[in-house]
Design a protein around this motif. Structure first.
Motif, PDB file in Angstrom:
ATOM      1  N   SER A 164       1.132  -0.916  -0.430  1.00 16.43           N
ATOM      2  CA  SER A 164      -0.053   0.294  -0.237  1.00 16.43           C
ATOM      3  C   SER A 164       0.340   1.198   0.580  1.00 16.43           C
ATOM      4  N   PHE A 165       2.224   1.340   0.852  1.00 18.82           N
ATOM      5  CA  PHE A 165       2.571   2.280   1.503  1.00 18.82           C
ATOM      6  C   PHE A 165       3.425   2.649  -0.546  1.00 18.82           C
ATOM      7  N   LEU A 166       3.870   1.015  -1.208  1.00 17.02           N
ATOM      8  CA  LEU A 166       4.580   1.404  -2.240  1.00 17.02           C
ATOM      9  C   LEU A 166       3.515   2.615  -3.503  1.00 17.02           C
ATOM     10  N   GLN A 167       2.575   1.773  -3.283  1.00 13.05           N
ATOM     11  CA  GLN A 167       1.062   2.437  -4.788  1.00 13.05           C
ATOM     12  C   GLN A 167       0.886   3.848  -3.800  1.00 13.05           C
ATOM     13  N   GLY A 168       1.015   3.719  -3.005  1.00  9.78           N
ATOM     14  CA  GLY A 168       0.869   5.597  -2.629  1.00  9.78           C
ATOM     15  C   GLY A 168       2.393   6.228  -3.317  1.00  9.78           C
ATOM     16  N   LEU A 169       3.521   5.900  -3.576  1.00  6.56           N
ATOM     17  CA  LEU A 169       3.584   6.668  -4.272  1.00  6.56           C
ATOM     18  C   LEU A 169       3.999   6.632  -5.307  1.00  6.56           C
ATOM     19  N   GLY A 170       2.786   5.914  -6.252  1.00 10.00           N
ATOM     20  CA  GLY A 170       2.701   5.984  -7.641  1.00 10.00           C
ATOM     21  C   GLY A 170       3.552   4.822  -8.393  1.00 10.00           C
ATOM     22  N   LEU A 171       3.263   4.119  -7.774  1.00  8.08           N
ATOM     23  CA  LEU A 171       3.700   2.726  -8.729  1.00  8.08           C
ATOM     24  C   LEU A 171       2.738   2.232  -9.264  1.00  8.08           C
ATOM     25  N   TRP A 172       3.312   2.099 -11.102  1.00  6.46           N
ATOM     26  CA  TRP A 172       2.089   1.177 -11.634  1.00  6.46           C
ATOM     27  C   TRP A 172       1.042  -0.002 -11.424  1.00  6.46           C
ATOM     28  N   ALA A 173       2.052  -0.631 -10.528  1.00  6.54           N
ATOM     29  CA  ALA A 173       1.798  -1.832 -10.124  1.00  6.54           C
ATOM     30  C   ALA A 173       0.304  -1.714  -9.456  1.00  6.54           C
ATOM     31  N   SER A 174      -0.785  -3.623  -9.159  1.00  2.00           N
ATOM     32  CA  SER A 174      -2.113  -3.859  -8.988  1.00  2.00           C
ATOM     33  C   SER A 174      -1.296  -4.057  -7.272  1.00  2.00           C
ATOM     34  N   PRO A 175      -2.104  -3.560  -6.385  1.00  2.00           N
ATOM     35  CA  PRO A 175      -1.890  -4.283  -4.856  1.00  2.00           C
ATOM     36  C   PRO A 175      -1.079  -5.450  -4.682  1.00  2.00           C
ATOM     37  N   ALA A 176      -2.778  -6.379  -5.872  1.00  4.27           N
ATOM     38  CA  ALA A 176      -2.137  -7.792  -5.564  1.00  4.27           C
ATOM     39  C   ALA A 176      -0.825  -8.021  -5.985  1.00  4.27           C
ATOM     40  N   GLN A 177      -0.117  -7.356  -7.316  1.00  7.46           N
ATOM     41  CA  GLN A 177       0.882  -7.353  -7.550  1.00  7.46           C
ATOM     42  C   GLN A 177       2.598  -7.375  -6.704  1.00  7.46           C
ATOM     43  N   LEU A 178       1.982  -5.765  -6.827  1.00 11.41           N
ATOM     44  CA  LEU A 178       3.147  -5.121  -4.962  1.00 11.41           C
ATOM     45  C   LEU A 178       3.303  -6.038  -4.276  1.00 11.41           C
ATOM     46  N   GLN A 179       1.998  -6.870  -3.476  1.00  4.61           N
ATOM     47  CA  GLN A 179       1.925  -8.065  -2.579  1.00  4.61           C
ATOM     48  C   GLN A 179       2.754  -9.193  -2.893  1.00  4.61           C
ATOM     49  N   THR A 180       3.307  -9.705  -3.677  1.00  5.84           N
ATOM     50  CA  THR A 180       3.865 -10.511  -4.786  1.00  5.84           C
ATOM     51  C   THR A 180       5.420 -10.243  -5.190  1.00  5.84           C
ATOM     52  N   ILE A 181       5.320  -8.629  -4.973  1.00  2.92           N
ATOM     53  CA  ILE A 181       6.888  -8.495  -5.769  1.00  2.92           C
ATOM     54  C   ILE A 181       7.825  -7.936  -4.417  1.00  2.92           C
ATOM     55  N   VAL A 182       7.133  -7.796  -3.141  1.00  5.21           N
ATOM     56  CA  VAL A 182       7.832  -7.322  -1.657  1.00  5.21           C
ATOM     57  C   VAL A 182       7.347  -8.314  -0.792  1.00  5.21           C
ATOM     58  N   TYR A 183       6.969  -9.996  -1.547  1.00  6.00           N
ATOM     59  CA  TYR A 183       7.354 -10.306  -0.287  1.00  6.00           C
ATOM     60  C   TYR A 183       8.741 -11.326  -0.009  1.00  6.00           C
ATOM     61  N   VAL A 184       8.950 -11.186  -0.981  1.00  2.47           N
ATOM     62  CA  VAL A 184      10.147 -11.755  -0.838  1.00  2.47           C
ATOM     63  C   VAL A 184      11.113 -11.150  -0.118  1.00  2.47           C
ATOM     64  N   PRO A 185      11.895  -9.590  -0.804  1.00  2.00           N
ATOM     65  CA  PRO A 185      12.619  -8.879  -0.111  1.00  2.00           C
ATOM     66  C   PRO A 185      11.684  -8.654   1.321  1.00  2.00           C
ATOM     67  N   VAL A 186      10.298  -8.439   1.848  1.00  2.00           N
ATOM     68  CA  VAL A 186      10.270  -8.064   2.783  1.00  2.00           C
ATOM     69  C   VAL A 186      10.508  -9.618   4.337  1.00  2.00           C
ATOM     70  N   PHE A 187      10.622 -11.154   3.623  1.00  2.00           N
ATOM     71  CA  PHE A 187      10.864 -12.076   4.066  1.00  2.00           C
ATOM     72  C   PHE A 187      12.351 -11.435   4.770  1.00  2.00           C
ATOM     73  N   PHE A 188      13.212 -10.997   3.759  1.00  2.00           N
ATOM     74  CA  PHE A 188      14.545 -11.225   4.202  1.00  2.00           C
ATOM     75  C   PHE A 188      15.184 -10.222   4.674  1.00  2.00           C
ATOM     76  N   ILE A 189      14.083  -9.520   5.017  1.00  2.00           N
ATOM     77  CA  ILE A 189      14.938  -8.246   6.350  1.00  2.00           C
ATOM     78  C   ILE A 189      13.876  -8.374   7.564  1.00  2.00           C
ATOM     79  N   LEU A 190      13.086  -9.032   7.800  1.00  2.00           N
ATOM     80  CA  LEU A 190      12.534  -9.748   8.772  1.00  2.00           C
ATOM     81  C   LEU A 190      13.399 -10.771   9.096  1.00  2.00           C
ATOM     82  N   LEU A 191      13.972 -11.774   8.143  1.00  2.00           N
ATOM     83  CA  LEU A 191      14.636 -12.565   8.338  1.00  2.00           C
ATOM     84  C   LEU A 191      16.172 -12.322   9.322  1.00  2.00           C
ATOM     85  N   ALA A 192      16.501 -11.385   8.337  1.00  2.00           N
ATOM     86  CA  ALA A 192      18.287 -10.624   9.302  1.00  2.00           C
ATOM     87  C   ALA A 192      17.906 -10.113  10.450  1.00  2.00           C
ATOM     88  N   ALA A 193      16.112  -8.558  10.432  1.00  2.00           N
ATOM     89  CA  ALA A 193      16.051  -8.312  11.898  1.00  2.00           C
ATOM     90  C   ALA A 193      15.857  -9.198  13.439  1.00  2.00           C
TER      91      ALA A 193
END
Length: 222
Positions: free
Chosen positions: A66-95
């Motif tokens: 939702s935050f990325l979509q608010g920045l004006g990215l063209w992808a739909s919310p569902a597409q953005l969720q798919t795109i950010v899933y892996v990066p978010v996982f690894f950020i949380l893993l490191a944390a």
């Protein structure tokens, strides 16, 4: 290792004096070793971080998308969720991996008591041989090893001691004493073990005419 978290300077002096007094009555050579922990449990820490990250990633992808979509990215919310899933996982893993490293008590969630005891026993053997407790004339070296994180005391002895006192007998004595002082300080537990050990060594391994001090009496931090 922060030695003061386990034993103060006065504690170390009291233990050293107690060992010195004990060894005037026996050929036994006692060494006390203290460790913050017996293992870093790296595989368990990683597994715990993976589980925590896996549980939180689905909850974090929606607001992130939702935050990325608010920045004006063209992808739909569902597409953005798919795109950010892996990066978010690894950020949380490191944390979470960092967090477990800073707060090791979290490992109690996933590390069994049996595994802790196995690691304490393994580390005690390494200390025994690493500090050459086997290298005494009468094979009478005795190691009392305390591991703070595991809240455990393990005892090991050389062949000369085991000829008269079995490992099970020695460990049972230690476990009983430690259980009685678990709510008190580590120093009190060690001193109680030394008090109980003295008559056992004095009776089974009396002081010879020549009784050199073959091993250090000062507490070893490892």
């Amino acid at each position: 290792m922060n030695k003061q978290k386990i034993l103060t300077a006065d504690d170390c002096a009291a233990i050293e004096a107690r060992i010195t007094a004990l060894e005037t009555k026996t050929s036994g050579e006692v060494v006390v070793a203290v460790a913050e922990r017996s293992s870093y449990y790296r595989s368990s820490a990683l597994l715990l971080a993976v589980i925590a990250a896996g549980m939180l990633t689905p909850l974090c992808t929606v607001p992130t998308a939702s935050f990325l979509q608010g920045l004006g990215l063209w992808a739909s919310p569902a597409q953005l969720q798919t795109i950010v899933y892996v990066p978010v996982f690894f950020i949380l893993l490191a944390a979470f991996r960092w967090l477990v490293g800073r707060m090791p008590f979290l490992l109690n969630v996933i590390v069994s008591d049996r595994k802790k005891q196995d690691k304490v026993s393994e580390r005690a053997q390494q200390v025994f041989f690493g500090h050459r407790l086997f290298d005494t004339a009468g094979k009478t070296g005795v190691l009392i090893y305390l591991s703070r994180f595991e809240r455990s005391v393990h005892i090991l002895a050389d062949a000369g001691i085991y000829a008269k006192l079995g490992q099970d007998e020695l460990q049972a004595m230690v476990d009983k004493v430690v259980a009685g002082v678990r709510s008190r300080s580590a120093a009190q537990g060690i001193l109680a073990v030394l008090d109980k050990l003295e008559p056992m060594l004095a009776e089974g391994f009396p002081k010879p005419d020549k009784n050199p001090d073959e091993l250090p009496n000062a507490v070893i931090f490892c």
